[in-house]
Design an enzyme around this catalytic site. Structure first.
Site, mmCIF file in Angstrom:
data_model
loop_
_atom_site.group_PDB
_atom_site.id
_atom_site.type_symbol
_atom_site.label_atom_id
_atom_site.label_comp_id
_atom_site.label_asym_id
_atom_site.label_seq_id
_atom_site.Cartn_x
_atom_site.Cartn_y
_atom_site.Cartn_z
ATOM 1 C CB CYS A 147 25.588 57.066 22.413
ATOM 2 S SG CYS A 147 24.211 57.564 23.458
ATOM 3 C CB CYS A 194 22.507 54.974 23.020
ATOM 4 S SG CYS A 194 22.576 56.725 22.729
ATOM 5 C CG ASP A 195 24.853 51.845 22.075
ATOM 6 O OD1 ASP A 195 23.657 51.669 21.805
ATOM 7 O OD2 ASP A 195 25.639 52.453 21.328
#
Ligand code: NAP
Length: 303
Positions: free
Chosen positions: A131, A134-135
């Site tokens: 992701c 997300c990261d």
């Protein structure tokens, strides 16, 4: 007993919840994750949902969720372990308790496919990610690798290129599967380098990712790319295992159902990414939600 239980709260499940409430049905929606919204919540920008150009996937999913809640759908956070068909009654099982409904819509979606290479599992969360939104922030000014050639790989690479020093996109063919507009954007970015006709064969590192080994698909050459992060975007697999004994699936595990979302079991419908279909988009998922409810209403009327 509910009129309708919907399993999954991505765009298909939430659209179904809205349509079902408008039809006056009692509705319970299951979501196994603390946050609903499906894969859309991890999409940085959605630029092909009519009327909402450029909205973030998270915002779009939250609008769907608020709409379904306002319409009066009930929600429960629990992982569904299976569904039993007893004709006019369907039982939905979770580890904690069972729930009953007259009809069920399976809209559990899909999850990331694994690359299945050494290092992927051991370094997951330590440089290996599925992701980018997300990261990605952890890799500011660093070099990262994106594996894959679809819409998600292209979107991830474009997103990462905003903050990373360099982004390598490793793809097993000589052309991308991603939409033309994404390709155009991707190829215009100076800090993106395409590695064509190659696959990641190993993710290197002990405590953290240090790089990847990349082999040409004709297996004639292998090179090392030093990188702090590896973003794997090689497609999705349907979340159908809990229902596979009951419902027909294709060879990839997608539930067999046509555009009307009708499966081989009367009263059980399949909507969104879990269904065998050609085009997996938010807009086709929400269309499935509406179609599945229309089919469910016809089923309930005929009961
Ligand atoms: P996808 O379209 O299935 O693409 C997967 C990519 O990974 C393909 O390029 C494939 O290569 C490659 N791949 C598959 N297995 C591999 C392996 N073992 N090793 C190396 N490469 C591998 O999946 P996706 O990008 O995750 O997208 C999923 C669905 O969501 C698609 O239907 C997509 O259109 C949709 N989506 C749409 C949007 C949008 O419209 N904005 C955004 C995100 C997702 P090949 O090309 O050689 O098969």
């Amino acid at each position: 007993m509910y009129d309708l239980i919907i399993i999954g709260s991505g765009p298909a499940g939430l659209s179904a919840a809205i349509y079902a409430r408008r039809a006056g049905l009692s509705v319970l929606v299951f979501e196994k994750l603390p946050m609903g919204g499906g894969q859309a919540v991890n999409t940085y920008e959605v630029d092909n949902y009519p009327g909402l150009s450029g909205i973030s996937g998270f915002d779009l999913a939250m609008r769907f969720f608020e709409h379904a809640k306002k319409a009066g759908a009930e929600f429960v956070q629990a992982a569904v372990t299976g569904v039993t068909d007893q004709g006019k009654k369907k039982t939905v099982h979770t580890a904690q308790k069972d729930y009953e409904a007259k009809a069920v819509i399976l809209a559990a979606g899909a999850v990331h496919r694994k690359l299945n290479v050494p290092g992927e599992e051991t370094l997951a969360g330590r440089g290996v990610s599925y992701c980018a939104t997300c990261d990605g922030a952890f890799y500011r000014d660093e070099t990262v690798v994106v594996a894959g050639g679809g819409d998600v790989a292209a979107e991830d690479a474009i997103f990462l290129a905003r903050t990373c020093k360099k982004v390598y996109v490793v793809h097993r063919r000589d052309r991308l599967r991603a939409a033309g507009s994404l390709q155009e954007k991707l190829f215009s970015l100076k800090n993106v380098e395409m590695v064509w006709n190659a696959t990641v064969t190993e993710i290197l590192g002990t405590q953290q990712v240090e790089g990847v080994l990349v082999r040409t698909t004709d297996k004639t050459a292998t090179r090392r790319i030093d990188a702090k992060g590896v973003f794997i975007a090689v497609g999705i697999v349907p979340e159908s295992a809990a229902f596979a004994g009951l419902l027909e699936t294709d060879e990839d595990g997608y539930l067999r159902a046509g555009e009307d979302c009708v499966t081989n079991v009367p009263g059980i419908f399949a909507a969104g990414d879990i269904r065998q279909k050609k085009l997996r988009q938010i807009v086709t998922a929400v269309a499935d939600g509406a179609n599945a409810v229309t089919s469910a209403e016809a089923y309930l009327l005929g009961m």
